[in-house]
Design a protein around this motif. Structure first.
Motif, PDB file in Angstrom:
ATOM      1  N   GLY A 139       0.543  -1.217  -0.085  1.00 31.79           N
ATOM      2  CA  GLY A 139      -0.052  -0.050  -0.021  1.00 31.79           C
ATOM      3  C   GLY A 139       0.558   1.337  -0.029  1.00 31.79           C
ATOM      4  O   GLY A 139       1.862   1.199   0.153  1.00 31.79           O
ATOM      5  N   THR A 140      -0.088   2.366   0.012  1.00 26.71           N
ATOM      6  CA  THR A 140       0.556   3.575  -0.194  1.00 26.71           C
ATOM      7  C   THR A 140       1.056   4.095   1.415  1.00 26.71           C
ATOM      8  O   THR A 140       0.488   3.819   2.499  1.00 26.71           O
ATOM      9  N   THR A 141       2.058   4.715   1.496  1.00 25.40           N
ATOM     10  CA  THR A 141       2.804   5.012   2.795  1.00 25.40           C
ATOM     11  C   THR A 141       3.388   6.555   2.829  1.00 25.40           C
ATOM     12  O   THR A 141       4.360   6.535   3.247  1.00 25.40           O
ATOM     13  N   SER A 142       2.658   7.468   2.205  1.00 29.14           N
ATOM     14  CA  SER A 142       2.986   8.712   1.958  1.00 29.14           C
ATOM     15  C   SER A 142       2.201   9.886   2.608  1.00 29.14           C
ATOM     16  O   SER A 142       1.887  10.796   2.120  1.00 29.14           O
TER      17      SER A 142
ATOM     18  N   GLY B  58      -1.690   6.353   6.494  1.00 30.33           N
ATOM     19  CA  GLY B  58      -1.253   5.680   7.859  1.00 30.33           C
ATOM     20  C   GLY B  58      -2.399   5.683   8.816  1.00 30.33           C
ATOM     21  O   GLY B  58      -2.376   4.390   9.411  1.00 30.33           O
ATOM     22  N   PHE B  59      -3.398   6.338   8.799  1.00 33.28           N
ATOM     23  CA  PHE B  59      -4.632   6.179   9.594  1.00 33.28           C
ATOM     24  C   PHE B  59      -5.532   4.964   9.240  1.00 33.28           C
ATOM     25  O   PHE B  59      -6.007   4.014  10.078  1.00 33.28           O
ATOM     26  N   MET B  60      -5.516   4.857   7.920  1.00 35.67           N
ATOM     27  CA  MET B  60      -6.268   3.642   7.368  1.00 35.67           C
ATOM     28  C   MET B  60      -5.678   2.110   7.535  1.00 35.67           C
ATOM     29  O   MET B  60      -6.214   1.300   7.419  1.00 35.67           O
ATOM     30  N   HIS B  61      -4.051   2.140   7.496  1.00 32.59           N
ATOM     31  CA  HIS B  61      -3.576   1.132   7.588  1.00 32.59           C
ATOM     32  C   HIS B  61      -4.005   0.259   8.607  1.00 32.59           C
ATOM     33  O   HIS B  61      -4.429  -1.270   8.240  1.00 32.59           O
ATOM     34  N   PRO B  62      -4.095   0.683   9.829  1.00 33.16           N
ATOM     35  CA  PRO B  62      -4.321  -0.539  11.003  1.00 33.16           C
ATOM     36  C   PRO B  62      -6.021  -1.019  10.755  1.00 33.16           C
ATOM     37  O   PRO B  62      -6.242  -1.984  11.246  1.00 33.16           O
TER      38      PRO B  62
ATOM     39  N   GLY C 225       6.820  10.473   5.261  1.00 28.37           N
ATOM     40  CA  GLY C 225       6.975   9.243   6.340  1.00 28.37           C
ATOM     41  C   GLY C 225       6.402   9.257   7.684  1.00 28.37           C
ATOM     42  O   GLY C 225       5.744   8.534   8.261  1.00 28.37           O
ATOM     43  N   LEU C 226       6.831  10.464   8.067  1.00 31.13           N
ATOM     44  CA  LEU C 226       6.388  11.022   9.531  1.00 31.13           C
ATOM     45  C   LEU C 226       4.767  11.164   9.575  1.00 31.13           C
ATOM     46  O   LEU C 226       4.298  10.880  10.540  1.00 31.13           O
ATOM     47  N   GLU C 227       4.350  11.890   8.705  1.00 31.70           N
ATOM     48  CA  GLU C 227       2.715  11.676   8.552  1.00 31.70           C
ATOM     49  C   GLU C 227       2.050  10.439   8.740  1.00 31.70           C
ATOM     50  O   GLU C 227       1.194  10.463   9.273  1.00 31.70           O
ATOM     51  N   TYR C 228       2.610   9.697   7.850  1.00 37.50           N
ATOM     52  CA  TYR C 228       2.093   8.125   7.799  1.00 37.50           C
ATOM     53  C   TYR C 228       2.257   7.519   9.313  1.00 37.50           C
ATOM     54  O   TYR C 228       1.234   6.919   9.692  1.00 37.50           O
ATOM     55  N   MET C 229       3.372   7.461   9.811  1.00 33.39           N
ATOM     56  CA  MET C 229       3.376   7.226  11.206  1.00 33.39           C
ATOM     57  C   MET C 229       2.490   7.607  12.266  1.00 33.39           C
ATOM     58  O   MET C 229       1.867   6.959  13.083  1.00 33.39           O
TER      59      MET C 229
END
Length: 197
Positions: free
Chosen positions: A30-33, A38-42, A145-149
């Motif tokens: 998936g996208t990680t940017s 990041g919010f949707m990944h979990p 990347g920091l936004e994603y985390m």
């Protein structure tokens, strides 16, 4: 002194970690940017949702300080693991550790394992390190990347809160349902380990 039940649980978790196949739910997926990604990944992976809710359920079972310390430990160590992943610091057994976390935390809820808050922090933190590292290796080493985390951390905290709310909502009267949810987490974890889910 460690009880026989805890020894069996720990041995089971170790054996599952050794035998686990990769979940393929992490690196390069998936996208990680962005914060939204990041919010949707979990919310898009069964392993993530199950573990995050299980942490909340277990914290609700324990009550007291565990209700903030255990979720905070998970999010904090997950972010530290993410930083290690972003820096390409190797960590062995990431995928087996993630899968073992689903099984073990589900078992802790199903068996209503009552540990000291500090022991729970250590266990949850160890599992969070694997989750964070997996996600840190996915993200670019820049602001995106920091936004994603950050998005991943917020979603994780909300899933913990959902587990706590469910655990408290069911309360003592429906304690068996909380334990059944833990058993379901364990079943999902075993399904992921065996490639059946």
């Amino acid at each position: 002194m460690i009880s026989a039940q805890m020894k069996r649980t720990a041995l089971s978790a170790i054996l599952l970690m050794a035998a686990a196949m990769p979940a393929y739910a992490h690196v390069g997926a998936g996208t990680t940017s962005s914060f939204a990604a990041g919010f949707m990944h979990p919310l898009s992976g069964l392993d993530h949702m199950t573990v995050m809710v299980a942490v909340g359920l277990w914290a609700a079972q324990k009550g007291g300080k565990a209700m903030w310390a255990w979720p905070a430990a998970f999010v904090g160590v997950m972010l530290a693991g993410g930083a290690l992943g972003m820096l390409h610091v190797p960590l062995p057994f990431v995928e087996p550790g993630i899968l073992a976390s689903v099984v073990a935390l589900g078992l802790f809820v199903a068996l209503a394992v009552d540990l000291p808050v500090t022991a729970g922090v250590a266990i949850i933190g160890a599992f969070a390190l694997f989750h964070g590292h997996a996600h840190g290796t996915e993200v670019p080493e820049n602001a995106a990347g920091l936004e994603y985390m950050a998005g991943f951390a917020v979603a994780t905290a909300l899933l913990h809160a959902a587990g706590i709310a469910a655990g408290l909502g069911l309360g003592r009267r429906f304690r068996v349902l909380v334990r059944a949810a833990g058993a379901a987490c364990t079943a999902i974890g075993l399904g992921l380990v065996l490639g059946a889910v």
